[in-house]
Motif scaffolding. Structure first.
Motif, short mmCIF file in Angstrom:
data_model
loop_
_atom_site.label_atom_id
_atom_site.label_comp_id
_atom_site.label_asym_id
_atom_site.label_seq_id
_atom_site.Cartn_x
_atom_site.Cartn_y
_atom_site.Cartn_z
N LEU A 66 -17.80 9.87 7.48
CA LEU A 66 -18.86 10.95 8.44
C LEU A 66 -17.55 11.66 9.22
O LEU A 66 -18.17 12.82 9.74
CB LEU A 66 -19.65 10.06 9.38
N LEU A 67 -16.35 11.30 9.54
CA LEU A 67 -15.39 12.18 10.20
C LEU A 67 -14.61 13.11 9.08
O LEU A 67 -14.36 14.18 9.65
CB LEU A 67 -14.74 11.21 10.93
N TYR A 68 -14.17 12.57 8.19
CA TYR A 68 -13.65 13.17 7.34
C TYR A 68 -14.04 14.50 6.72
O TYR A 68 -13.45 15.49 6.55
CB TYR A 68 -12.89 12.33 6.12
N GLY A 69 -15.42 14.52 6.53
CA GLY A 69 -16.11 15.62 6.12
C GLY A 69 -15.73 16.83 7.24
O GLY A 69 -15.21 17.87 6.47
N PRO A 70 -16.43 16.84 8.35
CA PRO A 70 -16.15 17.88 9.12
C PRO A 70 -14.57 18.19 9.59
O PRO A 70 -14.21 19.30 9.71
CB PRO A 70 -16.72 17.40 10.48
N TRP A 71 -13.67 17.21 9.36
CA TRP A 71 -12.32 17.54 9.68
C TRP A 71 -11.66 18.09 8.62
O TRP A 71 -10.92 19.25 8.78
CB TRP A 71 -11.64 15.95 9.93
N SER A 72 -12.13 17.88 7.34
CA SER A 72 -11.66 18.60 6.34
C SER A 72 -12.19 20.26 6.34
O SER A 72 -11.41 21.26 5.82
CB SER A 72 -11.74 18.16 4.88
N ASP A 73 -13.30 20.54 6.91
CA ASP A 73 -13.92 21.74 6.97
C ASP A 73 -13.04 22.59 8.15
O ASP A 73 -12.70 23.76 7.89
CB ASP A 73 -15.18 21.64 7.34
#
Length: 414
Positions: A66-73
């Motif tokens: 759930l965190l890596y998605g927005p972080w990668s964006d």
């Protein structure tokens, strides 16, 4: 950055790199399964504590997605992926050096937290780099790899355990983390982070999840996927113990476990051929019948004192086939209810699957396993909840959801 629109041979290294990054987490999850039947004796602990090493990994692996998605964006795909691989490598080395089960459990949590980056960033990069039929083709390759990893990993892990010791499996994962770090650094394209300011991204994410919760069918789809995953993870965690009670050691466990993932691949292939005739929900119900029927047959044989490895494994071919029929249309239904929020739907479903998988894996350690009876009852209970949710879902009329307004506060990338 332009997306690839047609397959060419030059894309093969990129595809192989992405598949390796995606598969790394599942490999790390399953390669040590054969060793788990001996950790209780090695560390002087009960089986429930041993199962925490599995559940801890799964919770971290699911939750961090759930965190890596927005972080990668925000910060770029490669940066986040390389950060995750660093954590996974450190966790793997700490696991190999573990002096106690508590240390090993903590190391597995760190390993799972790192491996989650590969799953999220790999999927995002497939979306970034490929379009149209080529994207579908790459995802098909990913699906086949995911089906092959559990049996391959358990066979490999069992052989390494016997020849070099259980620590060698974690040392191998540390080496692979380094190799994948280099492969990501050298072989994956840079991703330009989003430059648009998103001051309310957390509120937008929560609003997206609230919107999905208002779809009556969404919780049912998620429950079906979560319970199906919990059933499969209970099998993965419990099979080494049950097979150990039948005299199967670490070197042979993988050959019996492979029955379910390989039949799952067959089920996926048959689904692509049948779903256009039957429809998604009918296909899901067929999958439920096969899955619950396979578990019930295994349990009946165990209750009849047919205590052999084949009597345990072969009926579960039906479980693998059933999951192959069930999971693809369930995933499609989950992300298709509100197409504008497909990313958020996928994140919720993925987290629910991993959390329920952790529960299923941990519950295995709460009861003894001299034979397959207790594992059979546990799997049947989880599978029956999925079947009940399917019955409720099929009674609901398929309706087209209200459109989601496009606005800066609408977030679909998680």
């Amino acid at each position: 950055m332009s997306a690839v629109s047609s397959p060419t041979p030059s894309h093969a290294p990129l595809i192989a790199n992405l598949i390796a990054q995606l598969a790394f987490g599942l490999l790390a999850m399953t390669i040590c399964l054969p060793s788990m039947q001996e950790w209780g004796a090695l560390f002087g602990s009960d089986q429930a504590s041993v199962q925490l090493t599995f559940s801890g990994y799964v919770v971290a692996y699911g939750g961090l997605q759930l965190l890596y998605g927005p972080w990668s964006d925000r910060w770029g795909r490669k940066k986040v992926l390389m950060f995750g691989l660093t954590l996974a490598g450190i966790g793997s080395m700490l696991a190999a050096l573990s002096p106690s089960l508590a240390w090993l459990t903590a190391a597995r949590v760190l390993q799972g937290a790192g491996c989650a980056a590969g799953m999220v960033v790999g999927r995002a990069m497939v979306q970034d780099q490929f379009t149209g039929p080529e994207r579908t083709r790459v995802m098909a390759y990913v699906g086949m790899a995911m089906g092959l990893i559990p049996p391959t990993a358990t066979i490999l892990g069992g052989q390494i355990h016997v020849r070099l010791g259980w620590q060698a499996n974690f040392a191998l994962m540390a080496v692979l983390a380094v190799l994948l770090f280099v492969a990501a650094w050298k072989g994956l394209p840079d991703h330009k982070p989003a430059t648009t300011a998103q001051p309310h991204w957390l509120g937008a994410m929560l609003a997206s999840y609230a919107r999905l919760a208002r779809e009556p069918s969404f919780p049912l789809f998620v429950l079906i996927l979560a319970m199906t995953t919990g059933t499969f993870y209970a099998f993965l965690a419990g099979a080494p113990i049950v097979l150990g009670s039948y005299g199967v050691g670490p070197a042979g466990i993988g050959y019996y476990i492979m029955v379910v993932p390989l039949s799952y691949i067959v089920g996926n292939y048959l689904t692509t051929r049948l779903v256009h005739r039957t429809g998604d929900r009918a296909m899901m119900m067929i999958g439920q019948v096969f899955s619950v029927g396979g578990i019930a047959l295994m349990l009946v044989l165990a209750l009849a004192n047919v205590d052999t490895p084949l009597a345990f494994a072969l009926p579960l071919m039906l479980l693998g086939l059933g999951n192959g029929f069930l999971v693809p249309p369930a995933l499609t239904g989950t992300v298709g209810l509100v197409p504008a929020l497909a990313g958020s739907a996928a994140a919720v479903a993925g987290l629910a699957q991993q959390l329920m998988g952790a529960v299923g894996g941990y519950a295995v350690g709460l009861v003894p396993h001299e034979g397959a009876v207790n594992l059979g009852w546990l799997m049947l209970g989880l599978g029956s909840v999925a079947l009940a949710a399917q019955v409720v879902l099929n009674r609901r009329r398929v309706v087209k959801p209200a459109p989601v307004r496009s606005s800066p506060d609408t977030c679909d990338g998680f």
